[in-house]
Design a protein around this motif. Structure first.
Motif, PDB file in Angstrom:
ATOM      1  N   ARG A   1       0.865  -1.173   0.000  1.00  0.00           N
ATOM      2  CA  ARG A   1       0.000   0.000   0.000  1.00  0.00           C
ATOM      3  C   ARG A   1       0.903   1.225   0.000  1.00  0.00           C
ATOM      4  N   ILE A   2       0.607   2.111  -0.931  1.00  0.00           N
ATOM      5  CA  ILE A   2       1.386   3.341  -0.993  1.00  0.00           C
ATOM      6  C   ILE A   2       0.543   4.429  -0.358  1.00  0.00           C
ATOM      7  N   VAL A   3       0.999   4.913   0.762  1.00  0.00           N
ATOM      8  CA  VAL A   3       0.247   5.903   1.518  1.00  0.00           C
ATOM      9  C   VAL A   3       0.965   7.224   1.379  1.00  0.00           C
ATOM     10  N   ARG A   4       0.270   8.216   0.867  1.00  0.00           N
ATOM     11  CA  ARG A   4       0.913   9.514   0.772  1.00  0.00           C
ATOM     12  C   ARG A   4      -0.064  10.598   1.149  1.00  0.00           C
ATOM     13  N   ASN A   5       0.536  11.676   1.565  1.00  0.00           N
ATOM     14  CA  ASN A   5      -0.210  12.831   1.955  1.00  0.00           C
ATOM     15  C   ASN A   5      -0.366  13.682   0.716  1.00  0.00           C
ATOM     16  N   GLY A   6      -1.517  14.261   0.510  1.00  0.00           N
ATOM     17  CA  GLY A   6      -1.653  15.168  -0.621  1.00  0.00           C
ATOM     18  C   GLY A   6      -2.513  14.581  -1.710  1.00  0.00           C
ATOM     19  N   ILE A   7      -2.701  15.390  -2.745  1.00  0.00           N
ATOM     20  CA  ILE A   7      -3.684  15.085  -3.776  1.00  0.00           C
ATOM     21  C   ILE A   7      -2.970  14.776  -5.071  1.00  0.00           C
ATOM     22  N   GLY A   8      -3.419  13.750  -5.745  1.00  0.00           N
ATOM     23  CA  GLY A   8      -2.778  13.360  -6.992  1.00  0.00           C
ATOM     24  C   GLY A   8      -3.489  13.930  -8.205  1.00  0.00           C
ATOM     25  N   ILE A   9      -2.706  14.244  -9.225  1.00  0.00           N
ATOM     26  CA  ILE A   9      -3.265  14.641 -10.521  1.00  0.00           C
ATOM     27  C   ILE A   9      -3.027  13.466 -11.451  1.00  0.00           C
ATOM     28  N   ASN A  10      -4.081  12.979 -12.042  1.00  0.00           N
ATOM     29  CA  ASN A  10      -3.950  11.852 -12.958  1.00  0.00           C
ATOM     30  C   ASN A  10      -3.941  12.381 -14.376  1.00  0.00           C
ATOM     31  N   GLU A  11      -2.773  12.306 -14.984  1.00  0.00           N
ATOM     32  CA  GLU A  11      -2.559  12.931 -16.283  1.00  0.00           C
ATOM     33  C   GLU A  11      -3.399  12.250 -17.363  1.00  0.00           C
ATOM     34  N   GLN A  12      -4.139  13.040 -18.135  1.00  0.00           N
ATOM     35  CA  GLN A  12      -4.938  12.493 -19.235  1.00  0.00           C
ATOM     36  C   GLN A  12      -4.268  12.768 -20.568  1.00  0.00           C
ATOM     37  N   ALA A  13      -3.686  13.945 -20.684  1.00  0.00           N
ATOM     38  CA  ALA A  13      -3.054  14.339 -21.944  1.00  0.00           C
ATOM     39  C   ALA A  13      -2.043  15.416 -21.625  1.00  0.00           C
ATOM     40  N   SER A  14      -1.002  15.515 -22.451  1.00  0.00           N
ATOM     41  CA  SER A  14      -0.084  16.626 -22.233  1.00  0.00           C
ATOM     42  C   SER A  14       0.627  16.993 -23.535  1.00  0.00           C
ATOM     43  N   VAL A  15       0.958  18.266 -23.652  1.00  0.00           N
ATOM     44  CA  VAL A  15       1.724  18.745 -24.810  1.00  0.00           C
ATOM     45  C   VAL A  15       2.872  19.600 -24.295  1.00  0.00           C
ATOM     46  N   GLU A  16       3.926  19.659 -25.096  1.00  0.00           N
ATOM     47  CA  GLU A  16       5.058  20.483 -24.711  1.00  0.00           C
ATOM     48  C   GLU A  16       4.774  21.928 -25.100  1.00  0.00           C
ATOM     49  N   LEU A  17       4.789  22.801 -24.154  1.00  0.00           N
ATOM     50  CA  LEU A  17       4.551  24.223 -24.422  1.00  0.00           C
ATOM     51  C   LEU A  17       5.395  25.029 -23.449  1.00  0.00           C
ATOM     52  N   GLN A  18       6.320  25.803 -23.987  1.00  0.00           N
ATOM     53  CA  GLN A  18       7.206  26.580 -23.127  1.00  0.00           C
ATOM     54  C   GLN A  18       6.633  27.974 -22.883  1.00  0.00           C
TER      55      GLN A  18
ATOM     56  N   LYS B   1     -13.117  24.255   8.754  1.00  0.00           N
ATOM     57  CA  LYS B   1     -11.713  24.614   8.962  1.00  0.00           C
ATOM     58  C   LYS B   1     -11.027  24.586   7.610  1.00  0.00           C
ATOM     59  N   LEU B   2     -10.135  25.531   7.376  1.00  0.00           N
ATOM     60  CA  LEU B   2      -9.380  25.510   6.129  1.00  0.00           C
ATOM     61  C   LEU B   2      -8.255  24.491   6.244  1.00  0.00           C
ATOM     62  N   LEU B   3      -8.139  23.654   5.236  1.00  0.00           N
ATOM     63  CA  LEU B   3      -7.079  22.647   5.240  1.00  0.00           C
ATOM     64  C   LEU B   3      -6.255  22.810   3.977  1.00  0.00           C
ATOM     65  N   TYR B   4      -5.000  22.425   4.058  1.00  0.00           N
ATOM     66  CA  TYR B   4      -4.074  22.580   2.946  1.00  0.00           C
ATOM     67  C   TYR B   4      -3.516  21.212   2.605  1.00  0.00           C
ATOM     68  N   SER B   5      -3.594  20.850   1.353  1.00  0.00           N
ATOM     69  CA  SER B   5      -3.101  19.541   0.967  1.00  0.00           C
ATOM     70  C   SER B   5      -2.196  19.697  -0.246  1.00  0.00           C
ATOM     71  N   ASN B   6      -1.011  19.094  -0.196  1.00  0.00           N
ATOM     72  CA  ASN B   6      -0.119  19.245  -1.342  1.00  0.00           C
ATOM     73  C   ASN B   6      -0.636  18.466  -2.516  1.00  0.00           C
ATOM     74  N   VAL B   7      -0.228  18.909  -3.689  1.00  0.00           N
ATOM     75  CA  VAL B   7      -0.548  18.213  -4.930  1.00  0.00           C
ATOM     76  C   VAL B   7       0.741  17.531  -5.379  1.00  0.00           C
ATOM     77  N   ASN B   8       0.603  16.328  -5.921  1.00  0.00           N
ATOM     78  CA  ASN B   8       1.822  15.573  -6.240  1.00  0.00           C
ATOM     79  C   ASN B   8       2.455  16.028  -7.557  1.00  0.00           C
ATOM     80  N   LEU B   9       2.670  17.305  -7.684  1.00  0.00           N
ATOM     81  CA  LEU B   9       3.359  17.855  -8.851  1.00  0.00           C
ATOM     82  C   LEU B   9       4.487  18.718  -8.324  1.00  0.00           C
TER      83      LEU B   9
END
Lengths: 986, 97
Positions: free
Chosen positions: A277-294, A556-564
């Motif tokens: 089990r991989i237990v981590r704190n924070g919120i994950g973004i599940n990538e659907q699509a990506s393009v290179e853009l600088q 209560k306001l809570l803060y959760s990291n995003v896994n990026l």
């Protein structure tokens, strides 16, 4: 309530039994061998004085009350001193406080009989579940059927009349047992296989064929029993799984995404339900699509008409151009044009507007465009020489700031932009927001403005741009992003600074006043705030070098990291092809992704179908090595095979396996390197567990290298016992082997190969199960002799004992907290710390590890590891507090933090005041619960605090908070702040 | 409709009729809020303190036996209680000797 323990008596080996007479005449308890405790009820249901009855049977396996007896009658399943199993019945004579021989008994049952099921009226009697037979027994009937060999772990009654039962076995198979009967007489038994579930600990038939399978070996489940079998012949359909991390046998703390944040990877579950089990704190973004853009400078999503539920366009702004992306028919993102937009310059802001319009703000003008024809309908131009610096808009309003401190307010009509008001401020404006948070979702009556120079945030009224509130922020860092938002009905102003700090204020929407200022540190770079919604709830995304989601729970306001790693811009992009998605600009890339559920902890399961017992990670090869075992079932005999397996640390797939010998168990695994050798190895310790031996007398240390994704055995060394632990130690390998600590050198042979060579050792343990090292010091957790401290003497090449704790604690885990303090967990669910006494006056004093802290955790700890589940920011106070993570049999992951003394005293005072306010359910005392408690002693907890209790302060209502605050003589705000700081440790 | 096993019992047909199963491959995690009682309503009534009879089982057994002994009539009493030491009556027979 009361205490039913006895001062004398040997606690039962097979667990405590507590049962209630079906006619509610008494409670029966079997807590000590040879004693049956009775708590009688009187006819009003009041409990009377309890008493013990002598029970002749010493090895009791199960006791149940029989139904339909005029006097309370128990049936006892027991084993005699020749290992044969029998059942016997007793009537409880309440008046005489004694047993009377019962109506029947049955000798010589199945040797594996371990469970009794009392059958309710009208049939009555009892079912005795064995490993090879199931027997129905009553005063006048005896029926038996053979079964496929299995160990039944749990049962659940289906029908009220007790004619059908669900049985769950040790391999997770679910059977239905049917009692056939005629005219209230049992005629026989039938058993049918239904299907497979998690290995059941409890089975509860709920209703309408739905059954809850409670499991302590895997995830619990809600299953449905279908009337017809599926293609695989199973009648069981799993509808829901409920996460259970237990039993956590081992775990490691790793940073797989290399973001400076720890994740815990546990060896969870048992037998076929084993998993990682991989237990981590924070919120994950599940990538659907990506393009290179600088070089993305801003992003906004737009709809093609006002009432379209989905977004069509994604506007991406760069330093000298603006590009528009849209979904085409193939659901691909392709570049398109909005003719009315100016695309040769950077866009400062975009928004959907009423009347099927779109708004674009550039440095020179505001453009209003028809969203269907995409043509320009109106344009408002900034005065020459006063270019627009920042802008914001909603569906009906535009607010922008030009050079010279001009604040301009426009309103949007059908094809018209009207300049309503202009205000001259004394300084330049750094950020703006008019997010509507009032009743009208298209119109805001307030504007938030962040200022340069005086470093303040101001609230203006709209449309007249009157200043309502001015809040100096303090410090020298300018606000970079402001946002008006509502969480759970409460309005807030969020203000992000250029150094990664975030301020939040409660906002009174009618008066515009700001209150209850709070400051947190989210990162080190400027933050951009944007709202988004997920599952119909609004959250805020703070884009920065440490992207964070801000959300609210229990007001209560809570803060959760995003896994990026680093996000420069984010905007919600809810298209038909990617519903509820976010567009994210990061590191030269544009990503569309969905977001995890908004919650603090995330758990990913990797089911392995075998029992995992040890895990370790190797950074260099980006792999995990695990020790696991698989049960091989054949018709004649069950056997186990043990493996060392290599897993990819990204995909978690098995990439290589080393199978151990017959009877050989893997006991320990370590990733390490040796002096004078640049390679990194996996070392595994094993034991030959032979049925005829009480303790293993032979084992191996295996040294592997990972080459081309394969485990290659480089060296092996036979040992004279089980290798319970392995540690990297001064460029050598330190092993705990049965009662001995042994140090091995890594020697180069003449032919260039390597071998382990014994250097020195230390005897004097019962079993040296747990070993930790620091410098030249070795801390050993013994099977039953608590903690001892050894030292390695380089010159003499010897290991000597320096000190020990003379208490007889049976250890389950040890860890070194710092040079002088060592942490231990023992088998009565207690934690304790011992201190090295280097300054002792005599050898005797120096040779004694002094007990410093004691605490009842109520959990069986299997492993401690240094590390943290949260991002440690070096500039924050909590970043300085060292923490240890522990994992337990029940699946608990906990954190032990070493607090500075001043903070400890403060929180101890808070804890004792909270005990007066938060009362234990049923009057159970918290103080008593947390007292260190084993067979030998009960002492008050000391030098440990209960963080869960302290954090529950934040959940109290205001009057209770005030009560605590008064007793502490500290303001509620200060208490909240200090407790909130603590919550950021985990 | 029946099957090999017969129908499953139903207490209320509405139960679980609305259940929408979630994806079983992604287990649900429900984190119930911890209950913190700040009142005294869960305290047990003061007269409901369970204690254990401290008397040793053996002693209890002996006392019980002794009590039983005390209660049991030692010998059936004669129908007509005759004073053992009363005024002596002359034996009828003696007069006849």
């Amino acid at each position: 309530m009361g205490d039913v323990s006895d001062r004398i008596g040997r606690p039962t080996d097979n667990g405590q039994i507590g049962i209630i007479d079906p006619d509610c005449r008494l409670i029966g308890l079997h807590l000590y061998d040879g004693l049956f405790k009775v708590i009688p009820f009187d006819n009003k249901g009041q409990l009377k004085e309890a008493f013990n009855i002598r029970l002749e049977e010493l090895q009791v396996l199960d006791i149940k009350f029989l139904y339909g007896c005029s006097k309370p009658t128990i049936v006892v399943l027991y084993q005699d001193n020749k290992d044969a199993r029998h059942v016997k019945t007793y009537e409880v004579a309440l008046k005489d406080k004694d047993f009377v021989e019962g109506p029947w008994s049955q000798n010589n049952l199945d040797n594996g009989a371990n469970l009794l099921i009392p059958v309710p009226p009208p049939l009555c009697g009892v079912i005795i579940i064995g490993e090879e037979t199931i027997v129905y027994c009553s005063a006048n009937a005896f029926k038996a059927i053979p079964i496929r060999p299995s160990i039944t772990r749990a049962y659940g009654r289906v029908d009220a009349d007790g004619s059908r039962y669900l049985l769950g076995d040790h391999t997770g198979l679910l059977h239905l047992l049917v009692i056939t009967h005629e005219k209230e007489r049992v005629t026989g038994l039938k058993i049918e296989l239904l299907g497979e579930t998690s290995i059941a600990s409890t089975i509860s038939y709920l209703d309408n064929a739905f059954v809850y399978i409670g499991s302590s070996y895997g995830d619990s489940q809600l299953v449905k029993l279908n009337l017809q079998p599926d293609a695989k012949g199973s009648y069981v359909e799993v509808l829901e799984r409920y996460v259970n991390l237990g039993p956590i046998v081992d775990f490691c703390v790793v940073d797989l995404e290399r973001q400076g944040q720890g994740q815990v990877v546990t060896c969870s579950g048992a037998y076929k339900d084993g998993s990682l089990r991989i237990v981590r704190n924070g919120i994950g973004i599940n990538e659907q699509a990506s393009v290179e853009l600088q070089g993305i400078k801003g992003m906004w999503s737009l709809r093609s008409s006002t009432d379209d539920p989905f977004d069509t366009f994604l506007v991406v702004s760069f330093i000298s151009e603006t590009r528009i992306l849209a979904m085409n028919i193939e659901d691909e993102l392709e570049e398109t044009e909005i003719e009315g937009f100016c695309s040769q310059v950077q866009t400062l802001f975009c928004h959907d507007a009423v009347f099927n319009q779109l708004v674009q703000v550039t440095s020179s003008s505001v453009r209003l465009v028809n969203s269907t024809s995409r043509e320009l309908r109106n344009e408002w131009n900034a005065r020459p020489g006063y270019s627009i610096n920042v802008a914001t808009a909603n569906a009906t309003q535009v607010l922008l700031a030009t050079g010279g401190g001009h604040l301009v307010y426009l309103e949007i009509g059908d094809g018209v932009l009207t300049e309503v008001k202009l205000a001259q401020l004394e300084y330049e404006i750094s950020c703006l927001d008019i997010n509507p948070i009032g009743e009208n979702s298209n119109y805001s009556q307030l504007a938030a403005v962040g200022m340069w120079t005086d470093i303040s945030v101001r609230i203006f009224s709209l449309p007249d741009l009157n200043l309502i509130t001015k809040e100096p922020l303090g410090g020298e860092i300018i606000p970079r992003s402001v946002l008006l938002c509502v969480f759970e009905g409460i309005s807030y102003l969020l203000c992000a600074l250029g150094d990664g700090h975030l301020l939040n204020f409660l906002l009174n929407t009618s008066t515009g006043e700001l209150a209850d200022r709070k400051k947190v540190s989210l990162g080190t770079q400027p933050i951009t705030l944007r709202t988004f919604s997920s599952k119909n709830t609004t959250h805020v995304f703070a884009a920065s070098d440490r992207p964070t989601v801000i959300y609210s729970s229990n007001k209560k306001l809570l803060y959760s990291n995003v896994n990026l790693k680093e996000v420069s811009h984010m905007c919600p992009f809810n298209s038909a092809a990617f519903p509820d998605s976010l567009a994210i600009a990061k590191e030269g890339e544009l990503t569309i992704g969905t977001i995890d559920d908004i919650q603090k902890l995330h758990i990913r399961s990797i089911p392995l179908g075998e029992h995992v017992r040890r895990i370790c990670h190797q950074e260099q090869s980006r792999t995990f090595a695990i020790c696991s075992l698989k049960l091989n079932q054949s018709s004649t005999e069950d056997s186990e095979t043990h493996y060392i397996r290599l897993l990819d640390d990204q995909t978690f797939e098995f990439i290589s396996t080393y199978q151990l010998d017959t009877f050989e168990y893997a006991c320990s695994i370590l990733s390490c390197s040796f002096s004078d050798d640049s390679n990194v190895y996996y070392c595994a310790g094993t034991a030959y567990v032979l049925p005829e031996e009480n303790e293993p007398t032979k084992g191996r240390i295996l040294v592997f290298i990972v080459e081309d994704g394969k485990l290659q055995l480089i060296a092996e060394k036979e040992t004279k016992g089980s290798v319970y632990s392995l540690n990297a130690f001064n460029g050598k390998l330190l092993a705990g082997i049965n009662q001995k600590i042994q140090l091995y050198k890594w020697m180069l042979r003449e032919d260039g190969t390597r071998e382990l060579q014994s250097e020195c050792g230390h005897h004097g343990h019962i079993l040296a199960l747990y070993v930790q090292t620091r410098g030249d010091f070795i801390v050993v957790g013994d099977l039953m002799k608590s903690i001892s401290l050894l030292i390695y003497k380089h010159e003499e090449g010897a290991i000597e004992e320096r000190a020990r704790d003379y208490n007889a604690n049976w250890m389950s885990a040890v860890e070194i907290l710092d040079d002088d303090i060592y942490l231990g967990a023992e088998n009565n669910f207690n934690l304790f710390t011992v201190r090295k006494n280097s300054e002792g006056a005599t050898d005797e004093e120096r040779g004694r590890l002094e007990v410093a802290g004691e605490y009842h955790l109520g959990e069986f700890v299997n492993r401690f590891r240094h590390g943290s589940l949260v991002m440690r920011l070096p500039d924050s106070d909590v970043g300085q507090i060292p923490t240890v993570i522990f994992g337990t049999v029940n699946g608990v992951i906990g954190v032990i933090a070493s607090l500075p003394h001043e903070q400890y005293l403060f929180l101890e005072k808070l804890q004792s005041n909270l005990r007066k306010v938060i009362k234990g359910v049923g009057g159970l005392s918290h103080e008593q619960w947390r007292s260190f408690n084993n067979e030998k002693k009960v002492v008050d907890a000391r030098n440990f605090l209960d963080g869960d209790l302290i954090e529950s302060f934040l959940d109290l209502n205001r009057s209770k908070m005030d009560e605590v605050s008064k007793a502490m003589n500290v303001t509620v705000e200060e208490l909240c702040k200090r407790v909130e700081e603590l919550t950021r440790l985990h | 409709m029946g099957s090999l096993f017969g129908d499953w019992p139903s207490f209320d047909p509405h139960n679980f009729s609305q259940l929408r199963p979630s994806d079983p491959s992604s287990p649900s995690r429900m984190t119930p809020a911890t209950y913190h009682p700040t009142h005294s309503r869960t305290l047990p009534p003061p007269d409901q303190v369970i204690t254990t009879d401290a008397k040793n089982i053996l002693l209890r057994h002996i006392y019980q036996r002794a009590e039983e002994k005390d209660l049991r009539p030692k010998r059936a009493a004669p129908e007509h209680l005759v004073p053992e030491h009363g005024c002596k009556q002359p034996r009828a027979s003696s007069s006849s000797c």
